[in-house]
Write a protein that holds these residues in place. Structure first.
Motif, PDB file in Angstrom:
ATOM      1  N   PRO A   1     -12.411  20.382  -8.767  1.00 18.85           N
ATOM      2  CA  PRO A   1     -12.272  19.215  -9.658  1.00 18.85           C
ATOM      3  C   PRO A   1     -10.982  18.800  -9.903  1.00 18.85           C
ATOM      4  O   PRO A   1     -10.824  17.585 -10.217  1.00 18.85           O
ATOM      5  CB  PRO A   1     -12.951  19.882 -10.939  1.00 18.85           C
ATOM      6  CG  PRO A   1     -13.920  21.030 -10.605  1.00 18.85           C
ATOM      7  CD  PRO A   1     -13.129  21.552  -9.424  1.00 18.85           C
ATOM      8  N   GLU A   2     -10.066  19.673  -9.643  1.00 18.23           N
ATOM      9  CA  GLU A   2      -8.503  19.050 -10.010  1.00 18.23           C
ATOM     10  C   GLU A   2      -7.934  18.588  -8.900  1.00 18.23           C
ATOM     11  O   GLU A   2      -6.780  17.765  -8.913  1.00 18.23           O
ATOM     12  CB  GLU A   2      -7.739  20.176 -10.796  1.00 18.23           C
ATOM     13  CG  GLU A   2      -7.244  21.330  -9.550  1.00 18.23           C
ATOM     14  CD  GLU A   2      -8.360  22.273  -9.199  1.00 18.23           C
ATOM     15  OE1 GLU A   2      -8.121  23.619  -9.053  1.00 18.23           O
ATOM     16  OE2 GLU A   2      -9.608  22.229  -9.831  1.00 18.23           O
ATOM     17  N   ALA A   3      -8.382  18.697  -7.655  1.00 13.61           N
ATOM     18  CA  ALA A   3      -7.666  18.195  -6.575  1.00 13.61           C
ATOM     19  C   ALA A   3      -8.014  16.488  -6.441  1.00 13.61           C
ATOM     20  O   ALA A   3      -8.970  16.183  -6.664  1.00 13.61           O
ATOM     21  CB  ALA A   3      -8.223  18.849  -5.108  1.00 13.61           C
ATOM     22  N   ARG A   4      -7.243  16.003  -5.479  1.00 10.95           N
ATOM     23  CA  ARG A   4      -7.366  14.424  -5.372  1.00 10.95           C
ATOM     24  C   ARG A   4      -6.648  14.116  -3.955  1.00 10.95           C
ATOM     25  O   ARG A   4      -6.047  14.817  -3.279  1.00 10.95           O
ATOM     26  CB  ARG A   4      -6.264  13.840  -6.535  1.00 10.95           C
ATOM     27  CG  ARG A   4      -6.865  14.105  -7.974  1.00 10.95           C
ATOM     28  CD  ARG A   4      -7.938  13.120  -8.238  1.00 10.95           C
ATOM     29  NE  ARG A   4      -8.335  13.331  -9.650  1.00 10.95           N
ATOM     30  CZ  ARG A   4      -9.191  14.102  -9.963  1.00 10.95           C
ATOM     31  NH1 ARG A   4      -9.721  15.043  -9.367  1.00 10.95           N
ATOM     32  NH2 ARG A   4      -9.755  14.339 -11.379  1.00 10.95           N
ATOM     33  N   LEU A   5      -7.174  12.934  -3.767  1.00 11.16           N
ATOM     34  CA  LEU A   5      -6.678  12.303  -2.509  1.00 11.16           C
ATOM     35  C   LEU A   5      -5.753  11.060  -3.226  1.00 11.16           C
ATOM     36  O   LEU A   5      -5.941  10.430  -4.151  1.00 11.16           O
ATOM     37  CB  LEU A   5      -7.939  11.545  -1.686  1.00 11.16           C
ATOM     38  CG  LEU A   5      -7.382  10.533  -0.541  1.00 11.16           C
ATOM     39  CD1 LEU A   5      -7.059  11.312   0.647  1.00 11.16           C
ATOM     40  CD2 LEU A   5      -8.600   9.628  -0.323  1.00 11.16           C
ATOM     41  N   TYR A   6      -4.564  11.156  -2.657  1.00  9.42           N
ATOM     42  CA  TYR A   6      -3.501  10.127  -2.878  1.00  9.42           C
ATOM     43  C   TYR A   6      -3.329   8.830  -1.799  1.00  9.42           C
ATOM     44  O   TYR A   6      -2.982   9.343  -0.944  1.00  9.42           O
ATOM     45  CB  TYR A   6      -2.197  10.817  -3.527  1.00  9.42           C
ATOM     46  CG  TYR A   6      -2.342  11.654  -4.693  1.00  9.42           C
ATOM     47  CD1 TYR A   6      -1.852  11.092  -5.715  1.00  9.42           C
ATOM     48  CD2 TYR A   6      -2.668  12.983  -4.319  1.00  9.42           C
ATOM     49  CE1 TYR A   6      -2.009  11.796  -6.790  1.00  9.42           C
ATOM     50  CE2 TYR A   6      -2.916  13.895  -5.518  1.00  9.42           C
ATOM     51  CZ  TYR A   6      -2.442  13.194  -6.645  1.00  9.42           C
ATOM     52  OH  TYR A   6      -2.560  14.055  -7.954  1.00  9.42           O
ATOM     53  N   ARG A   7      -3.032   7.860  -2.513  1.00  7.00           N
ATOM     54  CA  ARG A   7      -2.609   6.711  -1.681  1.00  7.00           C
ATOM     55  C   ARG A   7      -0.959   6.673  -1.785  1.00  7.00           C
ATOM     56  O   ARG A   7      -0.615   6.380  -2.919  1.00  7.00           O
ATOM     57  CB  ARG A   7      -3.120   5.359  -1.872  1.00  7.00           C
ATOM     58  CG  ARG A   7      -2.573   4.263  -1.027  1.00  7.00           C
ATOM     59  CD  ARG A   7      -3.020   4.419   0.485  1.00  7.00           C
ATOM     60  NE  ARG A   7      -2.538   3.246   1.288  1.00  7.00           N
ATOM     61  CZ  ARG A   7      -2.516   3.174   2.512  1.00  7.00           C
ATOM     62  NH1 ARG A   7      -2.736   4.057   3.262  1.00  7.00           N
ATOM     63  NH2 ARG A   7      -2.282   2.002   3.297  1.00  7.00           N
ATOM     64  N   VAL A   8      -0.160   6.798  -0.813  1.00  3.99           N
ATOM     65  CA  VAL A   8       1.347   6.832  -1.041  1.00  3.99           C
ATOM     66  C   VAL A   8       1.907   5.663  -0.133  1.00  3.99           C
ATOM     67  O   VAL A   8       1.677   5.641   1.085  1.00  3.99           O
ATOM     68  CB  VAL A   8       1.974   8.120  -0.498  1.00  3.99           C
ATOM     69  CG1 VAL A   8       3.441   8.448  -0.674  1.00  3.99           C
ATOM     70  CG2 VAL A   8       1.361   9.347  -1.248  1.00  3.99           C
ATOM     71  N   GLN A   9       2.655   4.918  -1.160  1.00  2.69           N
ATOM     72  CA  GLN A   9       3.283   3.599  -0.477  1.00  2.69           C
ATOM     73  C   GLN A   9       4.695   3.481  -0.794  1.00  2.69           C
ATOM     74  O   GLN A   9       5.163   4.101  -1.875  1.00  2.69           O
ATOM     75  CB  GLN A   9       2.524   2.364  -0.812  1.00  2.69           C
ATOM     76  CG  GLN A   9       1.142   2.232  -0.327  1.00  2.69           C
ATOM     77  CD  GLN A   9       0.300   1.148  -1.125  1.00  2.69           C
ATOM     78  OE1 GLN A   9       0.034   1.174  -2.187  1.00  2.69           O
ATOM     79  NE2 GLN A   9       0.167   0.166  -0.284  1.00  2.69           N
ATOM     80  N   ALA A  10       5.593   2.845  -0.240  1.00  2.83           N
ATOM     81  CA  ALA A  10       6.889   2.527  -0.491  1.00  2.83           C
ATOM     82  C   ALA A  10       6.966   1.951  -1.835  1.00  2.83           C
ATOM     83  O   ALA A  10       6.402   0.695  -1.790  1.00  2.83           O
ATOM     84  CB  ALA A  10       7.864   2.060   0.551  1.00  2.83           C
ATOM     85  N   GLY A  11       7.978   2.386  -2.707  1.00  2.84           N
ATOM     86  CA  GLY A  11       8.134   1.424  -3.801  1.00  2.84           C
ATOM     87  C   GLY A  11       9.474   0.658  -3.906  1.00  2.84           C
ATOM     88  O   GLY A  11      10.047   0.551  -2.916  1.00  2.84           O
ATOM     89  N   ALA A  12       9.994   0.665  -5.059  1.00  4.35           N
ATOM     90  CA  ALA A  12      11.183  -0.043  -5.307  1.00  4.35           C
ATOM     91  C   ALA A  12      12.390   0.976  -5.011  1.00  4.35           C
ATOM     92  O   ALA A  12      12.332   2.021  -5.283  1.00  4.35           O
ATOM     93  CB  ALA A  12      11.366  -0.675  -6.578  1.00  4.35           C
ATOM     94  N   GLY A  13      13.327   0.481  -4.255  1.00  6.44           N
ATOM     95  CA  GLY A  13      14.610   1.243  -3.931  1.00  6.44           C
ATOM     96  C   GLY A  13      14.221   2.291  -3.070  1.00  6.44           C
ATOM     97  O   GLY A  13      13.472   2.104  -1.762  1.00  6.44           O
ATOM     98  N   ASP A  14      14.584   3.638  -3.372  1.00  5.24           N
ATOM     99  CA  ASP A  14      14.378   4.679  -2.315  1.00  5.24           C
ATOM    100  C   ASP A  14      13.374   5.476  -3.036  1.00  5.24           C
ATOM    101  O   ASP A  14      13.106   6.678  -2.717  1.00  5.24           O
ATOM    102  CB  ASP A  14      15.619   5.442  -2.472  1.00  5.24           C
ATOM    103  CG  ASP A  14      16.702   4.733  -1.733  1.00  5.24           C
ATOM    104  OD1 ASP A  14      16.629   4.026  -0.771  1.00  5.24           O
ATOM    105  OD2 ASP A  14      18.003   5.100  -2.246  1.00  5.24           O
ATOM    106  N   GLU A  15      12.046   4.808  -3.776  1.00  6.96           N
ATOM    107  CA  GLU A  15      11.024   5.688  -4.257  1.00  6.96           C
ATOM    108  C   GLU A  15       9.958   5.439  -3.633  1.00  6.96           C
ATOM    109  O   GLU A  15       9.806   4.292  -2.932  1.00  6.96           O
ATOM    110  CB  GLU A  15      10.888   5.373  -5.902  1.00  6.96           C
ATOM    111  CG  GLU A  15      12.089   5.639  -6.532  1.00  6.96           C
ATOM    112  CD  GLU A  15      12.460   6.969  -6.881  1.00  6.96           C
ATOM    113  OE1 GLU A  15      11.398   7.895  -6.969  1.00  6.96           O
ATOM    114  OE2 GLU A  15      13.600   7.346  -6.937  1.00  6.96           O
ATOM    115  N   ALA A  16       8.970   6.204  -3.590  1.00  5.19           N
ATOM    116  CA  ALA A  16       7.493   5.998  -3.131  1.00  5.19           C
ATOM    117  C   ALA A  16       6.599   6.027  -4.501  1.00  5.19           C
ATOM    118  O   ALA A  16       6.815   6.716  -5.257  1.00  5.19           O
ATOM    119  CB  ALA A  16       7.136   6.995  -2.076  1.00  5.19           C
TER     120      ALA A  16
END
Length: 242
Positions: free
Chosen positions: A215-230
């Motif tokens: 129940p605690e596990a997830r799927l994540y969508r990861v994308q580039a954000g502002a600056g050097d962050e994702a």
């Protein structure tokens, strides 16, 4: 193989954060088989990434031999089929289930034997392609991997799933930070981070279902954000029950 209402075979992939090799409850494997229509679907295990490890193969046969399916194994390190027989065998499968191990080695061996082209052909014809760890990485354009020892990026894959994949997102130290840095830095495209226990089904490159046995596990969508962050976005997952 199942077909949609227009008669064209669906092009489907599943990323698995578990299955017979790691879990005792069989929930993810049962979920997977639930997406294949017809009696006794043909399920082929491909253990290339582990060097065709015999113990891995035996575990698959033990797990799927008791299910309503026809399990088989494709060995490339002890290959017995000629080119035409290999093509006919793979294209006859309803599910191709790729095991974990070394992603870079898997891709190299597949290309030597022409299996990369056969996987693409099977995908186009409606075979459900899936796998865990390296067996999830291989379908994307790029992936996060420990194929070279330390965690790093691999800008290589079959490209059947747009973007990148990171397995074991919560299961191995350093995975989350290292993958986020690769996406933020542009060395990997935006992609999907799979926590252990999660299953994600894609049709024509689009996510259509996400499930979890934890129940605690997830799927994540990861994308580039502002600056050097994702930026990572957690997606709701339906909890599988025994």
């Amino acid at each position: 193989m199942s077909r949609d209402s227009g008669g064209a075979p669906p092009r489907r992939l599943a990323l698995l954060g578990g299955g017979f090799s790691t879990d005792d409850d069989g929930l993810l494997d049962d979920w997977l088989l639930g997406h294949v229509r017809g009696p006794r679907p043909k399920v082929c295990f491909v253990p290339t990434a582990s060097g065709d490890a015999s113990a891995y193969t035996e575990k698959f046969l033990d797990a799927f031999g008791t299910r309503e399916c026809e399990p088989s194994v494709l060995s490339l390190f002890r290959r017995e089929l000629g080119d035409e027989a290999l093509r006919a065998f793979l294209l006859s499968q309803d599910v191709v289930y790729v095991g974990g191990g070394n992603t870079a080695n898997l891709l190299a061996v597949w290309r030597v034997h022409g299996v990369d082209r056969l996987m693409r052909e099977a995908y186009e014809r409606g075979t459900l392609l899936c796998g865990i760890s390296a067996g999830a990485n291989c379908w994307a354009e790029g992936s996060h991997t420990d194929s070279f020892g330390p965690l790093t990026y691999l800008a290589d894959g079959l490209g059947l799933l747009p973007g990148s994949v990171c397995p074991h997102y919560d299961g191995e130290p350093g995975r989350r930070d290292s993958y986020r840095a690769a996406v933020a830095g542009g060395v990997l495209p935006a992609g999907w981070a799979v926590e252990d226990g999660v299953g994600a089904l894609f049709a024509d490159g689009r996510l259509v279902e996400a499930v979890t046995r934890r129940p605690e596990a997830r799927l994540y969508r990861v994308q580039a954000g502002a600056g050097d962050e994702a930026h990572e976005r957690a997606l709701d997952c339906r909890v599988l029950r025994a």
